[in-house]
Design an enzyme around this catalytic site. Structure first.
Site, PDB file in Angstrom:
ATOM      1  N   GLY A 146     -44.384  10.356 -62.410  1.00 49.98           N
ATOM      2  CA  GLY A 146     -45.148   9.506 -63.320  1.00 49.98           C
ATOM      3  C   GLY A 146     -44.288   8.796 -64.344  1.00 49.98           C
ATOM      4  O   GLY A 146     -44.783   8.337 -65.364  1.00 49.98           O
ATOM      5  N   LEU A 147     -42.966   8.699 -64.087  1.00 50.70           N
ATOM      6  CA  LEU A 147     -42.081   7.997 -65.036  1.00 50.70           C
ATOM      7  C   LEU A 147     -41.644   6.630 -64.498  1.00 50.70           C
ATOM      8  O   LEU A 147     -40.694   6.033 -64.996  1.00 50.70           O
ATOM      9  CB  LEU A 147     -40.831   8.829 -65.342  1.00 50.70           C
ATOM     10  CG  LEU A 147     -41.017  10.125 -66.124  1.00 50.70           C
ATOM     11  CD1 LEU A 147     -39.681  10.641 -66.635  1.00 50.70           C
ATOM     12  CD2 LEU A 147     -41.963   9.945 -67.310  1.00 50.70           C
ATOM     13  N   ASP A 185     -45.632  -0.851 -65.705  1.00 50.79           N
ATOM     14  CA  ASP A 185     -44.353  -0.150 -65.535  1.00 50.79           C
ATOM     15  C   ASP A 185     -43.178  -1.118 -65.575  1.00 50.79           C
ATOM     16  O   ASP A 185     -42.139  -0.837 -66.179  1.00 50.79           O
ATOM     17  CB  ASP A 185     -44.334   0.611 -64.208  1.00 50.79           C
ATOM     18  CG  ASP A 185     -45.439   1.646 -64.120  1.00 50.79           C
ATOM     19  OD1 ASP A 185     -46.103   1.881 -65.146  1.00 50.79           O
ATOM     20  OD2 ASP A 185     -45.637   2.203 -63.032  1.00 50.79           O
ATOM     21  N   GLU A 196     -43.410  -5.171 -55.561  1.00 50.78           N
ATOM     22  CA  GLU A 196     -44.098  -3.912 -55.253  1.00 50.78           C
ATOM     23  C   GLU A 196     -45.483  -4.143 -54.642  1.00 50.78           C
ATOM     24  O   GLU A 196     -45.871  -3.465 -53.698  1.00 50.78           O
ATOM     25  CB  GLU A 196     -44.205  -3.082 -56.542  1.00 50.78           C
ATOM     26  CG  GLU A 196     -44.600  -1.663 -56.268  1.00 50.78           C
ATOM     27  CD  GLU A 196     -44.069  -0.674 -57.300  1.00 50.78           C
ATOM     28  OE1 GLU A 196     -43.123  -1.012 -58.043  1.00 50.78           O
ATOM     29  OE2 GLU A 196     -44.598   0.444 -57.339  1.00 50.78           O
ATOM     30  N   GLU A 248     -54.299   4.150 -69.730  1.00 51.50           N
ATOM     31  CA  GLU A 248     -54.030   4.483 -68.322  1.00 51.50           C
ATOM     32  C   GLU A 248     -55.098   3.882 -67.414  1.00 51.50           C
ATOM     33  O   GLU A 248     -56.291   3.935 -67.735  1.00 51.50           O
ATOM     34  CB  GLU A 248     -54.011   6.009 -68.175  1.00 51.50           C
ATOM     35  CG  GLU A 248     -52.903   6.511 -67.310  1.00 51.50           C
ATOM     36  CD  GLU A 248     -51.522   6.314 -67.921  1.00 51.50           C
ATOM     37  OE1 GLU A 248     -50.821   5.369 -67.502  1.00 51.50           O
ATOM     38  OE2 GLU A 248     -51.154   7.106 -68.802  1.00 51.50           O
TER      39      GLU A 248
HETATM   40  C1  GLA Z   1     -49.046   3.449 -62.089  1.00 53.56           C
HETATM   41  C2  GLA Z   1     -49.025   1.934 -61.899  1.00 53.56           C
HETATM   42  C3  GLA Z   1     -49.350   1.227 -63.204  1.00 53.56           C
HETATM   43  C4  GLA Z   1     -50.613   1.758 -63.846  1.00 53.56           C
HETATM   44  C5  GLA Z   1     -50.551   3.285 -63.920  1.00 53.56           C
HETATM   45  C6  GLA Z   1     -51.834   3.878 -64.432  1.00 53.56           C
HETATM   46  O1  GLA Z   1     -47.975   3.846 -62.903  1.00 53.56           O
HETATM   47  O2  GLA Z   1     -47.764   1.522 -61.439  1.00 53.56           O
HETATM   48  O3  GLA Z   1     -49.463  -0.167 -62.958  1.00 53.56           O
HETATM   49  O4  GLA Z   1     -51.751   1.324 -63.168  1.00 53.56           O
HETATM   50  O5  GLA Z   1     -50.272   3.862 -62.657  1.00 53.56           O
HETATM   51  O6  GLA Z   1     -52.014   3.559 -65.767  1.00 53.56           O
END
Ligand code: GLA
Length: 357
Positions: free
Chosen positions: A106-107, A154, A142, A17
């Site tokens: 967070g998904l 992501d 983005e 992360e």
């Molecule tokens: C978000 C961002 C990712 C990454 C995470 C943390 O989801 O979109 O690029 O930095 O936070 O790991």
């Protein structure tokens, strides 16, 4: 021309992360929740987009006149803007979006929206784009159009990961390896009910702090500091040393998690999850009390190997590594305990409702 259908999943990050924007390692996999796009080509150059989330009126714009500030359609505008920048010519289209990826948990709902849209556009206009190209275009939409300075995890996960195949990804080279999850491992994902957003605020300040740490250490990215060079961080101001320590140790944990998964060593995987959470909580400071509580409740259940905050943080969801076959039971128990101690309702995201027994 018939309507074109495409879809893309959200993702849960198993470990790694806040490493992607420092060229590090990540290990996400797809979740059952997906975003669906239905596209019909138009004869003019207008785009009309509907989302079942936001009522029945379409948002409209002309290709070449993308302008930021239109809410959720900025992700669609970002996608058409990036493709034009790459010299790819499109015609207008009508786009209908439906999604069961929750927003702010967070998904990676935005990545799922970008990748589903890009897949529909790739098919409609027969564009020569690989799955990695799609992820890169989605990330650029983005960062450069929507204005959220995220890494590429992501979008790569949404484009390339499977639900039982974690994607071990080197975010510097974009080389990846699909790692099958052992049958003895179930994943549980539970949303704390505290929502986040990454376009501003704390995510951006963490990113800046990590960049400052890299600059002071004289490296391009913190990825360039290996685990045995940790003592070098002592030269940094204390806050930046903690931020950098998270990233350096987290990269090492991702590499070790890959080996643990390949060896079927779930006890080690669980320890790595727990250590990752502690590092995010104490060194990177991206957790919140509600999420810490969920992690504590999860790790005290029988059959749980480990648990951690997943995604960017400041709220969102936890991912729990649980024994194969125990996911429904673990999820229900953690949810029930959380409503007692936190006075707030947690939502079980994985197993998906239809898979809960
Ligand atoms: C978000 C961002 C990712 C990454 C995470 C943390 O989801 O979109 O690029 O930095 O936070 O790991």
């Amino acid at each position: 021309m018939p309507e074109i259908h495409a879809d893309a999943p959200g993702r849960v990050n198993l470990i790694g992360e806040h490493t992607d924007y420092q060229d590090g390692f990540v290990l996400p996999c797809a979740v059952p929740q997906r975003t669906y796009a239905a596209l019909e080509i138009r004869s003019d150059s207008r785009v009309r987009a509907w989302s079942t989330h936001v009522g029945s009126n379409p948002v409209e714009y002309a290709l070449g006149e993308e302008t930021r500030g239109a809410g959720w359609v900025d992700y669609i505008q970002g996608v058409t803007w990036v493709l034009a920048e790459r010299g790819l010519r499109l015609r207008g289209f009508d786009l209908r979006i439906r999604s069961d990826v929750p927003v702010g948990s967070g998904l990676a709902s935005s990545a799922a929206l970008e990748v589903a849209t890009l897949r529909a556009i790739r098919t409609a206009f027969d564009l020569p784009l690989s799955d990695v190209d799609l992820a890169k275009a989605a990330q650029r939409a983005e960062t450069d159009f929507v204005g959220a300075p995220v890494g590429i995890m992501d979008q790569m996960a949404s484009s390339l990961a499977g639900e039982r195949d974690a994607l071990f990804l080197d975010t510097r080279s974009l080389q990846f390896e699909r790692i099958p999850l052992p049958d003895r491992l179930d994943l549980v994902v539970i949303d704390s009910g505290v929502t986040h957003q990454h376009a501003g605020g704390e995510y951006v300040s963490r990113r800046h702090e990590s960049e400052e740490a890299a600059r002071l250490l004289g490296v391009a990215r913190l990825r360039d500091i290996a685990i045995d060079a940790l003592p070098r961080l002592a030269a940094l101001p204390p806050l930046l040393a903690r931020r950098a320590r998270h990233i350096v140790t987290e990269n090492d944990r991702v590499v070790r998690a890959r080996s643990a998964l390949l060896a079927g060593d779930l006890a080690t995987l669980g320890h790595l999850f727990n250590a990752s959470h502690a590092s995010m909580r104490d060194d990177y400071e991206v957790s919140v009390a509600a999420v810490d509580r969920l992690v504590e409740l999860a790790t005290s259940q029988r059959g749980v190997f480990g648990a951690r905050l997943t995604g960017g943080g400041f709220g969102g969801a936890v991912v729990i590594a649980a024994a194969g076959g125990s996911a429904s039971e673990v999820a229900s128990k953690v949810q029930a305990a959380y409503s007692v101690v936190a006075g707030r309702r947690a939502t079980i995201l994985v197993p998906a409702p239809q898979e809960m027994s």
